[in-house]
Design a protein around this motif. Structure first.
Motif, short mmCIF file in Angstrom:
data_model
loop_
_atom_site.label_atom_id
_atom_site.label_comp_id
_atom_site.label_asym_id
_atom_site.label_seq_id
_atom_site.Cartn_x
_atom_site.Cartn_y
_atom_site.Cartn_z
N LEU A 27 49.51 41.40 45.27
CA LEU A 27 49.52 41.06 46.69
C LEU A 27 50.94 40.75 47.12
N GLU A 45 39.31 39.08 54.42
CA GLU A 45 38.34 40.07 53.97
C GLU A 45 38.85 41.49 54.19
N LEU A 103 41.46 42.33 51.47
CA LEU A 103 40.83 42.54 50.17
C LEU A 103 39.95 43.78 50.15
N LEU A 108 44.94 39.32 39.29
CA LEU A 108 45.38 39.21 40.68
C LEU A 108 46.73 38.50 40.71
N ALA A 112 47.69 35.08 45.79
CA ALA A 112 46.53 34.99 44.89
C ALA A 112 46.11 33.55 44.67
N VAL A 153 41.55 33.60 49.33
CA VAL A 153 41.60 34.79 48.49
C VAL A 153 40.70 34.62 47.28
N GLN A 154 40.80 33.49 46.62
CA GLN A 154 40.02 33.26 45.42
C GLN A 154 38.52 33.17 45.71
N ALA A 181 37.68 37.29 46.65
CA ALA A 181 38.07 38.44 45.83
C ALA A 181 37.05 38.84 44.77
N PHE A 223 35.54 42.59 44.97
CA PHE A 223 35.95 43.54 43.93
C PHE A 223 34.80 43.84 42.96
N VAL A 273 37.76 38.18 38.07
CA VAL A 273 39.14 38.14 38.54
C VAL A 273 39.88 37.05 37.79
#
Length: 488
Positions: free
Chosen positions: A254, A367, A370, A392, A397, A402-403, A406, A410, A414
């Motif tokens: 990122l 969103e 990602l 990541l 990150a 994000v956490q 993700a 995905f 992660v």
């Protein structure tokens, strides 16, 4: 067994780590900025790619290694910024400062090259990548068009890590590189393992010498003091080696733009040009897919909402819920490479009275970023690349928003590694590998098994179905707005 060192010469600084050869534990570190001002962007500096005297890299290396940092070290690996081109004359002197940037004029050179070979597909099939402004082959075309005298004097082509290895060895007649670095030049094919010298001539106007491509565990040489120097590699490949990624792993980075890379046993030829087919530092391959819009999406949204930083944007986003109350942001703010929509703009869809709140737009930005990277992952998955775990990387990150999103978006576990210079660690691991092979204690096909990085492990768990629904909402808007964007 002993200690080895890895040095990472990035665009701005040199970092050196000294590691235990058996475990990879970092024993000591050194750091120094390059003794030059940061290069101005080409667009602000008269339309030229940025220029750096490579001696600056040596000066910061010497400063970073001060205070006896390398005492007792038995081998050194070199990682360096990719895409830097160091043109040398027939006597080995630099023809001009190293070309390390790219700008609008270099973009014109890239377009010239694409057309000259017959299009994006022709380049993808030839060398696994399509010329872009920063690519060394593009810099050769820029040099031929803009500085023809310097182009005519150019007799040898090196990249940053090639040049540093050559200097550490005392500038021998033999010049070397590795598969990883060579695969990013635009004139070496990861699929065939061979140079395309015709493409050098196409770009530069004449042939030039190129360094010998070493195998992953081969040494470039030994200094008069007996210090072994491994092959070296580019920063991307060194970071992958430092993280210890293998089959089934992918790395999502990122930055302002984003990238997705994964380990694969073979080179992928992609006629659309979305996949750049690089070689890694272990004998495998690193297909890479890049998006133009990652953290810049978050920064733009923060400015729009008047929040001071990304931490505040994340806090705001966490007040919303998955799906952002129906808001979908297609984050194509600078155009996009994946999918290939260079002239498009971003799209905000799903506006209803109840969704028009700051927290929902904040969540939609996270969103959207990602999901754009999940699209890039799917490009690789669609070519048979297995992804079971994602590393990541990048400061973003660490953001809770994000956490939180993700793993479900995905669809796999992660890992957010603790911040470290993984390129320097990877260079040290390569040095330990070459040292072990030279002593007959390590297999030339298998790097040393160092302990992996510490970090947070996030699983999608019960949120997987929710993530799939959010992703489908995003894909529906993308397909409606840009039909068949991912279909050739």
């Amino acid at each position: 067994m002993g200690i080895v060192a890895g040095l990472d010469s990035s665009p701005d600084f040199t970092r050196i780590v000294v590691c235990d050869t058996d475990t990879g534990a970092v024993l000591r570190q050194g750091y120094a900025p390059h003794p030059v001002e940061s290069p101005e962007a080409g667009a602000a500096g008269g339309g030229r790619p940025s220029d750096i005297d490579p001696q600056a890299w040596l000066l910061s290396l010497g400063e970073a290694a001060g205070g006896g940092l390398l005492e007792g070290v038995q081998a050194i690996g070199v990682s360096a910024q990719q895409n830097a081109l160091v043109p040398l004359d027939a006597q080995g002197a630099t023809v001009r400062p190293a070309l390390v940037g790219g700008d609008k004029r270099a973009q014109v050179a890239a377009a010239d090259l694409i057309e000259a070979l017959g299009g994006r597909q022709a380049w993808a099939e030839a060398v696994g990548c399509v010329p872009q402004a920063a690519r060394p082959v593009t810099k050769l075309r820029w040099l031929a068009k803009s500085e023809p005298d310097n182009a005519r004097r150019t007799a040898m082509l090196l990249q940053a890590h090639d040049w540093l290895v050559w200097q550490l060895l005392g500038r021998p007649l033999r010049r070397t590189t590795d598969r990883g670095g060579a695969s990013g030049t635009g004139y070496w094919s990861a699929a065939t393992g061979a140079y395309r010298t015709d493409l050098i001539e196409l770009a530069l106007g004449h042939q030039a010498m190129v360094p010998e491509v070493l195998g992953p565990s081969e040494a470039a040489g030994t200094t008069p003091e007996g210090l072994l120097i491994s092959a070296g590699t580019g920063e991307t490949m060194a970071a992958a080696l430092g993280l210890g990624i293998g089959l089934g792993d992918a790395v999502v980075s990122l930055g302002a733009s984003g990238s997705v890379m994964a380990v694969h046993p073979e080179a992928l030829v992609d006629s659309t040009g979305m996949i750049t087919s690089l070689a890694d530092a272990t004998g495998m391959h690193l297909p890479v897919v890049t998006t133009l819009n990652a953290v810049r999406t978050l920064r733009g949204t923060a400015e729009l909402l008047g929040v001071p930083d990304l931490e505040a944007l994340s806090e705001l986003a966490m007040k919303s819920t998955p799906g952002s109350h129906g808001l979908v942001l297609l984050p194509y703010l600078e155009g996009e490479r994946t999918p290939n929509l260079p002239h498009t703009a971003g799209t905000l869809a799903g506006l209803r009275r109840e969704s028009m709140r700051p927290e929902h737009l904040a969540r939609a930005a996270f969103e959207g970023m990602l999901c754009g990277l999940a699209d890039a992952l799917d490009v690789l998955r669609g070519r048979g690349v297995e992804v079971r775990r994602i590393f990541l990387l990048g400061a973003a990150a660490e953001l809770p928003a994000v956490q939180a999103a993700a793993p479900a978006l995905f669809g796999v576990q992660v890992v957010v590694p603790q911040p470290a210079d993984y390129a320097a660690v990877g260079a040290a691991r390569q040095a330990a590998w070459s040292l072990g092979v030279s002593r007959g204690t390590l297999d030339p096909r298998t790097p040393p098994a160092w302990q992996g990085p510490a970090g947070q492990v996030l699983d999608p768990g019960d949120e997987l179905a929710v993530g799939q629904a959010v992703r489908q909402q995003y894909v529906s808007v993308r397909e409606q707005t840009h039909p068949r964007a991912f279909r050739s």
